[in-house]
Design an enzyme around this catalytic site. Structure first.
Site, PDB file in Angstrom:
ATOM      1  N   ARG A  37       7.349  71.298  32.032  1.00  0.00           N
ATOM      2  CA  ARG A  37       5.983  71.068  31.542  1.00  0.00           C
ATOM      3  C   ARG A  37       5.070  70.551  32.654  1.00  0.00           C
ATOM      4  O   ARG A  37       3.923  70.197  32.396  1.00  0.00           O
ATOM      5  CB  ARG A  37       5.994  70.076  30.379  1.00  0.00           C
ATOM      6  CG  ARG A  37       6.889  70.503  29.254  1.00  0.00           C
ATOM      7  CD  ARG A  37       6.097  70.813  27.987  1.00  0.00           C
ATOM      8  NE  ARG A  37       6.472  72.109  27.485  1.00  0.00           N
ATOM      9  CZ  ARG A  37       5.663  73.182  27.456  1.00  0.00           C
ATOM     10  NH1 ARG A  37       4.429  73.114  27.895  1.00  0.00           N
ATOM     11  NH2 ARG A  37       6.084  74.303  26.972  1.00  0.00           N
ATOM     12  N   HIS A  67      12.396  78.054  39.816  1.00  0.00           N
ATOM     13  CA  HIS A  67      11.400  78.520  38.853  1.00  0.00           C
ATOM     14  C   HIS A  67      10.289  77.476  38.748  1.00  0.00           C
ATOM     15  O   HIS A  67      10.547  76.301  38.549  1.00  0.00           O
ATOM     16  CB  HIS A  67      12.073  78.720  37.485  1.00  0.00           C
ATOM     17  CG  HIS A  67      11.276  79.542  36.506  1.00  0.00           C
ATOM     18  ND1 HIS A  67       9.982  79.239  36.162  1.00  0.00           N
ATOM     19  CD2 HIS A  67      11.597  80.654  35.799  1.00  0.00           C
ATOM     20  CE1 HIS A  67       9.542  80.133  35.281  1.00  0.00           C
ATOM     21  NE2 HIS A  67      10.504  81.011  35.057  1.00  0.00           N
ATOM     22  N   TYR A  70       6.264  75.987  33.592  1.00  0.00           N
ATOM     23  CA  TYR A  70       5.516  76.905  32.718  1.00  0.00           C
ATOM     24  C   TYR A  70       4.035  76.573  32.660  1.00  0.00           C
ATOM     25  O   TYR A  70       3.218  77.423  32.353  1.00  0.00           O
ATOM     26  CB  TYR A  70       6.048  76.817  31.276  1.00  0.00           C
ATOM     27  CG  TYR A  70       7.441  77.323  31.093  1.00  0.00           C
ATOM     28  CD1 TYR A  70       7.883  78.462  31.744  1.00  0.00           C
ATOM     29  CD2 TYR A  70       8.323  76.669  30.237  1.00  0.00           C
ATOM     30  CE1 TYR A  70       9.162  78.938  31.557  1.00  0.00           C
ATOM     31  CE2 TYR A  70       9.610  77.137  30.042  1.00  0.00           C
ATOM     32  CZ  TYR A  70      10.024  78.267  30.700  1.00  0.00           C
ATOM     33  OH  TYR A  70      11.286  78.738  30.514  1.00  0.00           O
ATOM     34  N   HIS A 107       5.449  82.497  36.608  1.00  0.00           N
ATOM     35  CA  HIS A 107       4.761  83.333  35.637  1.00  0.00           C
ATOM     36  C   HIS A 107       3.334  83.499  36.147  1.00  0.00           C
ATOM     37  O   HIS A 107       2.653  82.490  36.361  1.00  0.00           O
ATOM     38  CB  HIS A 107       4.748  82.664  34.261  1.00  0.00           C
ATOM     39  CG  HIS A 107       6.110  82.495  33.666  1.00  0.00           C
ATOM     40  ND1 HIS A 107       6.319  81.925  32.432  1.00  0.00           N
ATOM     41  CD2 HIS A 107       7.339  82.826  34.138  1.00  0.00           C
ATOM     42  CE1 HIS A 107       7.620  81.924  32.167  1.00  0.00           C
ATOM     43  NE2 HIS A 107       8.254  82.443  33.192  1.00  0.00           N
ATOM     44  N   GLU A 142       6.994  87.130  37.987  1.00  0.00           N
ATOM     45  CA  GLU A 142       7.894  87.532  36.898  1.00  0.00           C
ATOM     46  C   GLU A 142       7.198  88.540  35.987  1.00  0.00           C
ATOM     47  O   GLU A 142       6.017  88.381  35.637  1.00  0.00           O
ATOM     48  CB  GLU A 142       8.338  86.301  36.100  1.00  0.00           C
ATOM     49  CG  GLU A 142       9.323  86.662  34.995  1.00  0.00           C
ATOM     50  CD  GLU A 142      10.077  85.448  34.427  1.00  0.00           C
ATOM     51  OE1 GLU A 142       9.966  84.347  34.981  1.00  0.00           O
ATOM     52  OE2 GLU A 142      10.771  85.648  33.409  1.00  0.00           O
ATOM     53  N   ASP A 176      12.462  90.452  34.194  1.00  0.00           N
ATOM     54  CA  ASP A 176      13.113  89.791  33.060  1.00  0.00           C
ATOM     55  C   ASP A 176      13.375  90.858  31.994  1.00  0.00           C
ATOM     56  O   ASP A 176      12.429  91.476  31.486  1.00  0.00           O
ATOM     57  CB  ASP A 176      12.198  88.679  32.523  1.00  0.00           C
ATOM     58  CG  ASP A 176      12.868  87.834  31.448  1.00  0.00           C
ATOM     59  OD1 ASP A 176      13.388  88.422  30.467  1.00  0.00           O
ATOM     60  OD2 ASP A 176      12.850  86.595  31.564  1.00  0.00           O
ATOM     61  N   HIS A 179      11.622  90.287  28.692  1.00  0.00           N
ATOM     62  CA  HIS A 179      10.168  90.439  28.802  1.00  0.00           C
ATOM     63  C   HIS A 179       9.751  91.903  28.904  1.00  0.00           C
ATOM     64  O   HIS A 179       8.823  92.332  28.221  1.00  0.00           O
ATOM     65  CB  HIS A 179       9.630  89.675  30.018  1.00  0.00           C
ATOM     66  CG  HIS A 179       9.828  88.191  29.935  1.00  0.00           C
ATOM     67  ND1 HIS A 179       9.432  87.338  30.933  1.00  0.00           N
ATOM     68  CD2 HIS A 179      10.393  87.417  28.987  1.00  0.00           C
ATOM     69  CE1 HIS A 179       9.738  86.098  30.590  1.00  0.00           C
ATOM     70  NE2 HIS A 179      10.323  86.117  29.417  1.00  0.00           N
ATOM     71  N   HIS A 211      16.219  88.544  35.591  1.00  0.00           N
ATOM     72  CA  HIS A 211      16.556  87.611  34.509  1.00  0.00           C
ATOM     73  C   HIS A 211      17.224  88.432  33.430  1.00  0.00           C
ATOM     74  O   HIS A 211      16.599  89.341  32.873  1.00  0.00           O
ATOM     75  CB  HIS A 211      15.292  86.952  33.948  1.00  0.00           C
ATOM     76  CG  HIS A 211      14.754  85.861  34.804  1.00  0.00           C
ATOM     77  ND1 HIS A 211      13.481  85.366  34.641  1.00  0.00           N
ATOM     78  CD2 HIS A 211      15.315  85.146  35.803  1.00  0.00           C
ATOM     79  CE1 HIS A 211      13.279  84.400  35.522  1.00  0.00           C
ATOM     80  NE2 HIS A 211      14.377  84.250  36.242  1.00  0.00           N
ATOM     81  N   ASP A 224       8.593  87.636  23.511  1.00  0.00           N
ATOM     82  CA  ASP A 224       9.265  86.726  24.452  1.00  0.00           C
ATOM     83  C   ASP A 224      10.119  85.662  23.749  1.00  0.00           C
ATOM     84  O   ASP A 224       9.817  84.469  23.843  1.00  0.00           O
ATOM     85  CB  ASP A 224       8.248  86.067  25.395  1.00  0.00           C
ATOM     86  CG  ASP A 224       8.934  85.241  26.487  1.00  0.00           C
ATOM     87  OD1 ASP A 224      10.189  85.237  26.552  1.00  0.00           O
ATOM     88  OD2 ASP A 224       8.209  84.597  27.259  1.00  0.00           O
ATOM     89  N   HIS A 226      14.103  84.870  23.849  1.00  0.00           N
ATOM     90  CA  HIS A 226      15.379  85.292  24.436  1.00  0.00           C
ATOM     91  C   HIS A 226      16.511  85.155  23.419  1.00  0.00           C
ATOM     92  O   HIS A 226      16.499  84.242  22.587  1.00  0.00           O
ATOM     93  CB  HIS A 226      15.740  84.428  25.654  1.00  0.00           C
ATOM     94  CG  HIS A 226      14.693  84.451  26.729  1.00  0.00           C
ATOM     95  ND1 HIS A 226      14.868  83.831  27.934  1.00  0.00           N
ATOM     96  CD2 HIS A 226      13.469  85.031  26.783  1.00  0.00           C
ATOM     97  CE1 HIS A 226      13.800  84.019  28.690  1.00  0.00           C
ATOM     98  NE2 HIS A 226      12.932  84.733  28.005  1.00  0.00           N
ATOM     99  N   GLU A 256      19.118  83.459  31.126  1.00  0.00           N
ATOM    100  CA  GLU A 256      18.229  82.440  30.528  1.00  0.00           C
ATOM    101  C   GLU A 256      18.367  82.547  29.023  1.00  0.00           C
ATOM    102  O   GLU A 256      17.384  82.546  28.288  1.00  0.00           O
ATOM    103  CB  GLU A 256      16.775  82.712  30.903  1.00  0.00           C
ATOM    104  CG  GLU A 256      16.470  82.725  32.368  1.00  0.00           C
ATOM    105  CD  GLU A 256      15.027  83.129  32.631  1.00  0.00           C
ATOM    106  OE1 GLU A 256      14.598  84.188  32.114  1.00  0.00           O
ATOM    107  OE2 GLU A 256      14.331  82.381  33.315  1.00  0.00           O
TER     108      GLU A 256
HETATM  109 ZN    ZN Z   1      10.913  84.435  28.558  1.00  0.00          ZN
HETATM  110 FE    FE Z   2      12.567  84.915  32.647  1.00  0.00          FE
HETATM  111 FE    FE Z   3      10.333  82.671  33.512  1.00  0.00          FE
END
Ligand code: ZN
Ligand code: FE
Ligand code: FE
Length: 278
Positions: A37, A67, A70, A107, A142, A176, A179, A211, A224, A226, A256
């Site tokens: 976060r 990574h 987000y 992202h 990504e 991904d 995604h 991913h 999105d 997973h 993931e």
């Molecule tokens: Zn995702």
């Molecule tokens: Fe991913």
């Molecule tokens: Fe990601």
């Protein structure tokens, strides 16, 4: 050999992540550079880094993937949010040089009513401010599912960002599987066609990591969410084709999926069993 790992907690440092990876049969891993976060990153512990390098050499750990949080939105309409994104990425990329030559994934962002074209411009602007010729890290965009106003829902949008970057040799793409499937690229039914399209639009040389996630939602749902491998709409047979595809099989794969460590260990064992040694 299959390069396979999963997302791990970075709270106990680099050596701990490498040891955890080895304990579940992995030879790579992904981690957040800081709280997903956002917020401050822990200070780099050079002793931990040294031990990590030694342990990784001994155990054949390669190509780790960091990574970005987000909350990083490089194309927000709010300048203070873009400022946070720039500062965070710049700090992350400085820290990445303690582990030279690795991968950093983010992202691209959400344009929120500004339009994808404006989003692409702002993302490239940020990259042009933070990338330096002397950096050894490859920065990955990504592929996104296209929920809300996400930029990166199509290969063309990613290409648009790359084209506007002065140091585009520093850029690559992380595909991904959840995604792209949610975005409307049928990697389950038409893998060859999707790979050809990626090559035509972006260039397959840009693809640096995968991913590997199943999807809780059907094709082209732009959701999105997973799912564990074989429990979703993509399915185990598709993953077997993905890890063995000539254009993909040498790439590092990162799970993931919604799992505890034991679940990751099972998925890693499954993928190794499905992998055809070259
Ligand atoms: Zn995702
Ligand atoms: Fe991913
Ligand atoms: Fe990601």
């Amino acid at each position: 050999m299959l390069t396979i790992g999963c997302h791990l907690s970075s709270s106990k440092g680099y050596l701990n992540m490498a040891e955890t990876a080895v304990s579940i049969g992995a030879n790579t891993f992904q981690f957040f550079t800081r709280n997903p976060r956002g917020g401050r990153a822990k200070a780099i512990d050079t002793e931990d880094i040294n031990k990590f390098h030694e342990y990784s050499r001994e155990h054949g750990i390669s190509t780790i993937l960091a990574h970005a949080p987000y909350t990083l939105n490089a194309c927000s309409a709010d300048p203070s949010v873009r400022e946070f994104a720039l500062n965070t990425m710049t700090d992350d990329l400085t820290r990445m040089e303690y582990t030279p030559g690795q991968l950093y994934n983010f992202h691209p962002g959400s344009h929120v009513k500004q339009g994808a074209e404006r989003g692409i411009e702002l993302i490239a602007e940020l990259l042009n401010k933070t990338l330096r010729p002397e950096m050894t890290t490859t920065v990955l965009l990504e592929t996104m599912a296209g929920k809300g106003s996400e930029v990166g829902r199509s290969f063309e949008e990613l290409r648009g960002i790359i084209d506007r970057c002065e140091l585009s040799e520093k850029l690559g793409v992380c595909l991904d599987t959840c995604h792209v499937y949610d975005a409307g690229y049928d990697i389950a039914g038409e893998l060859d066609r999707v790979i050809e399209e990626f090559d035509r639009v972006i260039g397959i040389d840009r693809l640096k990591a995968v991913h590997i996630n199943d999807s809780k939602n059907p094709f082209s749902s732009h959701k999105d969410r997973h799912e564990r491998l074989g429990k979703g709409y993509i399915g185990t047979e598709a993953f077997e084709r993905i890890i063995n595809h000539p254009a993909l099989k040498a790439l590092p794969f990162y799970l993931e999926t919604p799992n505890e460590l034991s679940g990751y260990a099972e998925e890693i064992a499954l993928l190794k069993a499905l992998y055809d040694a070259p």
